[in-house]
Design a protein around this motif. Sequence first.
Motif, PDB file in Angstrom:
ATOM      1  N   GLU A  89       0.850  -1.186   0.000  1.00  0.00           N
ATOM      2  CA  GLU A  89       0.000   0.000   0.000  1.00  0.00           C
ATOM      3  C   GLU A  89       0.889   1.241   0.000  1.00  0.00           C
ATOM      4  O   GLU A  89       1.672   1.447   0.929  1.00  0.00           O
ATOM      5  CB  GLU A  89      -0.919   0.001   1.220  1.00  0.00           C
ATOM      6  N   THR A  90       0.753   2.081  -1.013  1.00  0.00           N
ATOM      7  CA  THR A  90       1.606   3.264  -1.124  1.00  0.00           C
ATOM      8  C   THR A  90       0.827   4.538  -0.826  1.00  0.00           C
ATOM      9  O   THR A  90      -0.406   4.575  -0.907  1.00  0.00           O
ATOM     10  CB  THR A  90       2.200   3.393  -2.543  1.00  0.00           C
ATOM     11  N   VAL A  91       1.565   5.576  -0.479  1.00  0.00           N
ATOM     12  CA  VAL A  91       0.971   6.899  -0.349  1.00  0.00           C
ATOM     13  C   VAL A  91       0.283   7.241  -1.674  1.00  0.00           C
ATOM     14  O   VAL A  91       0.666   6.741  -2.734  1.00  0.00           O
ATOM     15  CB  VAL A  91       2.064   7.933   0.012  1.00  0.00           C
ATOM     16  N   THR A  92      -0.739   8.075  -1.627  1.00  0.00           N
ATOM     17  CA  THR A  92      -1.532   8.386  -2.821  1.00  0.00           C
ATOM     18  C   THR A  92      -0.648   8.712  -4.026  1.00  0.00           C
ATOM     19  O   THR A  92       0.296   9.502  -3.941  1.00  0.00           O
ATOM     20  CB  THR A  92      -2.494   9.555  -2.550  1.00  0.00           C
ATOM     21  N   LYS A  93      -0.963   8.110  -5.144  1.00  0.00           N
ATOM     22  CA  LYS A  93      -0.134   8.296  -6.337  1.00  0.00           C
ATOM     23  C   LYS A  93      -0.251   9.701  -6.908  1.00  0.00           C
ATOM     24  O   LYS A  93       0.576  10.102  -7.730  1.00  0.00           O
ATOM     25  CB  LYS A  93      -0.498   7.260  -7.402  1.00  0.00           C
ATOM     26  N   SER A  94      -1.250  10.462  -6.462  1.00  0.00           N
ATOM     27  CA  SER A  94      -1.382  11.836  -6.945  1.00  0.00           C
ATOM     28  C   SER A  94      -0.332  12.762  -6.333  1.00  0.00           C
ATOM     29  O   SER A  94      -0.145  13.881  -6.806  1.00  0.00           O
ATOM     30  CB  SER A  94      -2.783  12.374  -6.629  1.00  0.00           C
ATOM     31  N   ARG A  95       0.354  12.308  -5.286  1.00  0.00           N
ATOM     32  CA  ARG A  95       1.337  13.152  -4.606  1.00  0.00           C
ATOM     33  C   ARG A  95       2.745  12.568  -4.595  1.00  0.00           C
ATOM     34  O   ARG A  95       3.649  13.172  -4.018  1.00  0.00           O
ATOM     35  CB  ARG A  95       0.890  13.392  -3.151  1.00  0.00           C
ATOM     36  N   SER A  96       2.935  11.373  -5.167  1.00  0.00           N
ATOM     37  CA  SER A  96       4.237  10.734  -5.066  1.00  0.00           C
ATOM     38  C   SER A  96       4.477   9.771  -6.227  1.00  0.00           C
ATOM     39  O   SER A  96       3.527   9.248  -6.826  1.00  0.00           O
ATOM     40  CB  SER A  96       4.344   9.969  -3.734  1.00  0.00           C
ATOM     41  N   TYR A 182       4.976  27.348   4.734  1.00  0.00           N
ATOM     42  CA  TYR A 182       5.854  26.174   4.573  1.00  0.00           C
ATOM     43  C   TYR A 182       5.261  25.218   3.548  1.00  0.00           C
ATOM     44  O   TYR A 182       5.952  24.752   2.642  1.00  0.00           O
ATOM     45  CB  TYR A 182       6.013  25.477   5.928  1.00  0.00           C
ATOM     46  N   ILE A 183       3.962  24.933   3.685  1.00  0.00           N
ATOM     47  CA  ILE A 183       3.311  23.991   2.768  1.00  0.00           C
ATOM     48  C   ILE A 183       3.323  24.536   1.343  1.00  0.00           C
ATOM     49  O   ILE A 183       3.571  23.808   0.385  1.00  0.00           O
ATOM     50  CB  ILE A 183       1.864  23.711   3.216  1.00  0.00           C
ATOM     51  N   ARG A 184       3.065  25.836   1.190  1.00  0.00           N
ATOM     52  CA  ARG A 184       3.046  26.412  -0.148  1.00  0.00           C
ATOM     53  C   ARG A 184       4.414  26.284  -0.812  1.00  0.00           C
ATOM     54  O   ARG A 184       4.518  25.946  -1.997  1.00  0.00           O
ATOM     55  CB  ARG A 184       2.623  27.878  -0.092  1.00  0.00           C
ATOM     56  N   GLU A 185       5.478  26.546  -0.051  1.00  0.00           N
ATOM     57  CA  GLU A 185       6.815  26.460  -0.617  1.00  0.00           C
ATOM     58  C   GLU A 185       7.159  25.031  -1.011  1.00  0.00           C
ATOM     59  O   GLU A 185       7.730  24.782  -2.075  1.00  0.00           O
ATOM     60  CB  GLU A 185       7.846  26.989   0.390  1.00  0.00           C
ATOM     61  N   ARG A 186       6.823  24.064  -0.165  1.00  0.00           N
ATOM     62  CA  ARG A 186       7.093  22.663  -0.492  1.00  0.00           C
ATOM     63  C   ARG A 186       6.260  22.232  -1.703  1.00  0.00           C
ATOM     64  O   ARG A 186       6.741  21.534  -2.580  1.00  0.00           O
ATOM     65  CB  ARG A 186       6.766  21.772   0.713  1.00  0.00           C
ATOM     66  N   ALA A 187       4.992  22.674  -1.738  1.00  0.00           N
ATOM     67  CA  ALA A 187       4.127  22.304  -2.856  1.00  0.00           C
ATOM     68  C   ALA A 187       4.620  22.924  -4.156  1.00  0.00           C
ATOM     69  O   ALA A 187       4.584  22.292  -5.219  1.00  0.00           O
ATOM     70  CB  ALA A 187       2.692  22.746  -2.568  1.00  0.00           C
ATOM     71  N   ARG A 188       5.091  24.168  -4.079  1.00  0.00           N
ATOM     72  CA  ARG A 188       5.581  24.851  -5.280  1.00  0.00           C
ATOM     73  C   ARG A 188       6.742  24.089  -5.906  1.00  0.00           C
ATOM     74  O   ARG A 188       6.829  23.958  -7.129  1.00  0.00           O
ATOM     75  CB  ARG A 188       6.016  26.268  -4.912  1.00  0.00           C
ATOM     76  N   ARG A 189       7.620  23.557  -5.081  1.00  0.00           N
ATOM     77  CA  ARG A 189       8.761  22.809  -5.601  1.00  0.00           C
ATOM     78  C   ARG A 189       8.339  21.510  -6.276  1.00  0.00           C
ATOM     79  O   ARG A 189       9.029  21.007  -7.149  1.00  0.00           O
ATOM     80  CB  ARG A 189       9.736  22.508  -4.467  1.00  0.00           C
ATOM     81  N   ARG A 190       7.184  20.971  -5.847  1.00  0.00           N
ATOM     82  CA  ARG A 190       6.685  19.740  -6.473  1.00  0.00           C
ATOM     83  C   ARG A 190       5.783  20.048  -7.665  1.00  0.00           C
ATOM     84  O   ARG A 190       5.283  19.135  -8.314  1.00  0.00           O
ATOM     85  CB  ARG A 190       5.867  18.923  -5.449  1.00  0.00           C
ATOM     86  N   GLY A 191       5.494  21.334  -7.916  1.00  0.00           N
ATOM     87  CA  GLY A 191       4.569  21.692  -8.977  1.00  0.00           C
ATOM     88  C   GLY A 191       3.124  21.598  -8.557  1.00  0.00           C
ATOM     89  O   GLY A 191       2.217  21.648  -9.383  1.00  0.00           O
ATOM     90  N   ASP A 192       2.866  21.498  -7.245  1.00  0.00           N
ATOM     91  CA  ASP A 192       1.507  21.392  -6.706  1.00  0.00           C
ATOM     92  C   ASP A 192       1.027  22.789  -6.328  1.00  0.00           C
ATOM     93  O   ASP A 192       1.599  23.438  -5.451  1.00  0.00           O
ATOM     94  CB  ASP A 192       1.522  20.478  -5.477  1.00  0.00           C
ATOM     95  N   LYS A 193      -0.032  23.289  -6.984  1.00  0.00           N
ATOM     96  CA  LYS A 193      -0.515  24.647  -6.756  1.00  0.00           C
ATOM     97  C   LYS A 193      -1.770  24.695  -5.880  1.00  0.00           C
ATOM     98  O   LYS A 193      -2.533  25.653  -5.909  1.00  0.00           O
ATOM     99  CB  LYS A 193      -0.802  25.318  -8.101  1.00  0.00           C
ATOM    100  N   SER A 194      -1.947  23.657  -5.059  1.00  0.00           N
ATOM    101  CA  SER A 194      -3.171  23.562  -4.256  1.00  0.00           C
ATOM    102  C   SER A 194      -3.211  24.579  -3.123  1.00  0.00           C
ATOM    103  O   SER A 194      -4.269  24.877  -2.587  1.00  0.00           O
ATOM    104  CB  SER A 194      -3.332  22.143  -3.690  1.00  0.00           C
ATOM    105  N   VAL A 195      -2.061  25.089  -2.711  1.00  0.00           N
ATOM    106  CA  VAL A 195      -2.024  26.109  -1.658  1.00  0.00           C
ATOM    107  C   VAL A 195      -1.547  27.408  -2.290  1.00  0.00           C
ATOM    108  O   VAL A 195      -0.421  27.527  -2.728  1.00  0.00           O
ATOM    109  CB  VAL A 195      -1.073  25.704  -0.518  1.00  0.00           C
ATOM    110  N   SER A 196      -2.412  28.377  -2.336  1.00  0.00           N
ATOM    111  CA  SER A 196      -2.083  29.624  -3.033  1.00  0.00           C
ATOM    112  C   SER A 196      -1.187  30.514  -2.189  1.00  0.00           C
ATOM    113  O   SER A 196      -1.118  30.410  -0.973  1.00  0.00           O
ATOM    114  CB  SER A 196      -3.361  30.384  -3.376  1.00  0.00           C
TER     115      SER A 196
END
Length: 316
Positions: A89-96, A182-196
């Motif tokens: 069982e893996t972490v959600t594939k949408s994030r990893s 913190y979350i926005r910066e980490r998400a930005r590096r992954r290309g995740d724009k869910s936190v504005s």
Amino acid sequence: MRVGLIVDSACDLPYDFARKHDLFVLPVTAIIDGQTYTDKHCPVRTQEFYQSGLLGKGHEAETKAYTAEQIHDLFMEKIVTEFDVAICETVTKSRSQIFQNAAEAMNSVMAHYEEARKAAGRDGKFSMRVIDSKQIFAGQGLLAAHTLKLIEQKLSKNALRHEVETFTDKIYTCVIPRDLHYIRERARRRGDKSVSAFAAFLGKALNIVPVIFGQGAEGKPVVKTRNFDMAVEKVMNYAVARVEAGLLTPYVSLSCGLAWTEIEDLPGLNRLRDACESNGVELLLSQMGITSAIYVGPGSICLALAAEPHTFNDFQ
């Protein structure tokens, strides 16, 4: 038939619980300030990271999934030789990338496992399944605990797979991020724009702490509080009321990116403990692992439980 369960380092569970049930943890690579660490969910190493402050702001931190080749080698050495059936069982594939790499590794293993199995003196066929948990952190831990319960019931491998894949859609999570910036910066590096950027600015300027609630990793803000303790109280109120109303599996999973002394001081934690004890529910309380803390930020909290469809405000 010996059945093994594999999770990755994004799965938060108490160390003693994981060890008792012979849970195999697929490591994740953590890169902090250019230094590489392997997150194997060692509680001593995790505690060292919290005490060192390496997970906090001011440090460049990211996680990297093991490659398909690395996972293949682990499966061949540790899984094929020990089990007849394996569920990963893996972490959600949408994030990893972990799900994709593990699935690729599984296909290779299934084509080449016979020799390794024979050398280990194990007879019979080997089968394996990689499942997208659709969860993060405590949610992934809850699914693992429920899967272990199903394994104890000695279901057939097809029935086990079906139960796990349908059950994951019944898991609800609450996440309290300590620092939206913190979350926005980490998400930005992954290309995740869910936190504005705007939400991060509000959180920093006005000390707004949201409660993010939903099924699996697809949560949305449902409450915006003025401080962390208020947000924790809201989540504890929800969990206590939901436990008393009934759950679909007798576990509540709670992981915290805090030192243990801080965890014990969380408002409402003892009320949740009492509610779980009164209703035959096991509280799976853990310190958030290195992988999880890098993803969502130190000081954050994640709670998960499984129940019939409902909203957060139904239990306030």
